[in-house]
Design a protein around this motif. Structure first.
Motif, PDB file in Angstrom:
ATOM      1  N   GLU A   1      45.322  55.982 -21.644  1.00 45.18           N
ATOM      2  CA  GLU A   1      44.335  54.860 -21.543  1.00 45.18           C
ATOM      3  C   GLU A   1      44.134  53.937 -22.371  1.00 45.18           C
TER       4      GLU A   1
ATOM      5  N   THR B   1      47.160  51.589 -22.643  1.00 44.13           N
ATOM      6  CA  THR B   1      47.148  50.673 -21.741  1.00 44.13           C
ATOM      7  C   THR B   1      45.856  49.395 -22.062  1.00 44.13           C
TER       8      THR B   1
ATOM      9  N   ASP C   1      49.691  45.169 -23.342  1.00 42.25           N
ATOM     10  CA  ASP C   1      50.116  44.469 -21.801  1.00 42.25           C
ATOM     11  C   ASP C   1      51.644  44.971 -21.324  1.00 42.25           C
TER      12      ASP C   1
ATOM     13  N   LEU D   1      52.181  56.016 -18.203  1.00 41.41           N
ATOM     14  CA  LEU D   1      52.581  54.668 -18.509  1.00 41.41           C
ATOM     15  C   LEU D   1      53.560  53.815 -17.740  1.00 41.41           C
TER      16      LEU D   1
ATOM     17  N   ASP E   1      53.166  52.020 -14.952  1.00 44.60           N
ATOM     18  CA  ASP E   1      52.663  50.473 -14.544  1.00 44.60           C
ATOM     19  C   ASP E   1      52.862  49.581 -15.394  1.00 44.60           C
ATOM     20  N   THR E   2      52.755  49.997 -16.943  1.00 41.75           N
ATOM     21  CA  THR E   2      52.865  49.252 -18.099  1.00 41.75           C
ATOM     22  C   THR E   2      54.399  48.891 -18.133  1.00 41.75           C
TER      23      THR E   2
END
Length: 312
Positions: free
Chosen positions: A88, A91, A95, A136, A138-139
């Protein structure tokens, strides 16, 4: 089989603009990889259980590379709460993530449990990194270019078997058997992740590596925790006689993380004497590590036990 003759730390391409996470970056192979990546211009996040040791490592690297871009964040892979907190925080602050090095691990220690009740070696080496990668993802996918996940395994995967009836060694515990299981799980995860990423049309690449036999603190922790002076002396002697340096042991990780020739689902290790030392090359892991049915079952169990679902 492709061999990267002469490939060394200087072969790492320019990493300017790259954001990298290295778990267990404060010592051993993680420290050496972090130093090289930072020296090549990457911004490296040192993900460490001990922030103090992470800061000491950061300061040590800056003695050699004063302009190194480094940050230290707390990450305890033996705690799902810590993993979620780290993800958290990361992120929120970043980005993009170009390279995730799933490096940290424990080896052949007396039986212990993580904060969440997992056997420590399986919990840290596999489940912790499984959860971290999923949180992680999505990042990684939002990063321009081809992001990479590199998972550190070991030649010990060859003696490993996934015991779904006793994953956490509650009925019977053998420290080397548990370590082999965790390192086999690392490979099953890395290959299954690559298959799922490919099926989803993702730009993220998943690969794996092993360091051969490298002289690090990893070998000493088991004898130290068990209080065996004889085993500790024997391990130190073996490291002195057989092991390559930590700097050399970090090369397969660096090669898998940065070389442009690497493809998803590959396994990198040292190509010298019985794959214990030498320059990195693409190698073959054993048949059990390529068992897709076992990999799918392990994936399902890992999602259930960590509570982390992959958005693929």
């Amino acid at each position: 089989m492709f061999s990267s003759d002469g490939w060394a730390a200087d072969s790492v391409p320019d990493q300017s603009g790259q954001t990298v996470i290295v778990t267990g970056a404060n010592s051993g192979l993680g420290f050496e990889a972090t130093k090289v990546l930072a020296g090549k211009g990457a911004h490296v996040v040192l993900a460490c259980r001990s922030v103090e040791r992470g800061e000491d490592a950061r300061d040590s690297i800056r003695e050699e590379f004063p302009a190194a871009s480094l940050s230290v964040r707390e990450l305890d892979l033996a705690s799902l709460a810590s993993i979620r907190s780290f993800a958290e925080t990361f992120t929120d602050e970043y980005d993009s993530l170009d390279i995730l090095c799933n490096n940290a691990g424990v080896m052949a220690i007396p039986r212990q449990e993580t904060e969440d009740g997992f056997e420590m070696q399986f919990g840290v080496n596999h489940l912790g990194h499984f959860a971290l990668t999923g949180l992680l993802l999505d990042t990684l996918e939002s990063t321009s270019g081809q992001a990479r996940v590199v998972t550190h395994s070991s030649g010990a995967h060859e003696r490993g078997r996934i015991d779904f009836d006793d994953l956490h060694s509650e009925d019977s515990y053998a420290k080397w058997g548990a370590y082999g299981q965790s390192k086999l799980a690392n490979l099953l995860f890395a290959y299954e992740l690559d298959r799922r990423l490919n099926d989803a049309g993702s730009n993220v690449l998943s690969t794996a590596c092993h360091p051969g036999y490298a002289d690090t603190n990893l070998q000493r922790r088991g004898p130290e925790q068990s209080g065996s002076r004889l085993r500790l002396a024997g391990m130190k002697l073996a490291n002195f006689v057989l092991a390559q340096s930590a700097e050399a042991g970090a090369l397969p990780l660096l090669y898998a993380a940065t070389d442009e020739s690497i493809e998803g689902g590959e396994y990198v290790g040292p190509g010298g004497f019985v794959n214990m030392r030498g320059t990195p090359e693409i190698q073959q892991s054993n048949e059990r590590s390529r068992d897709e049915e076992t990999a799918e079952r392990l994936w399902t169990v890992s999602e259930e036990q960590t509570g982390v679902k992959y958005n693929l």
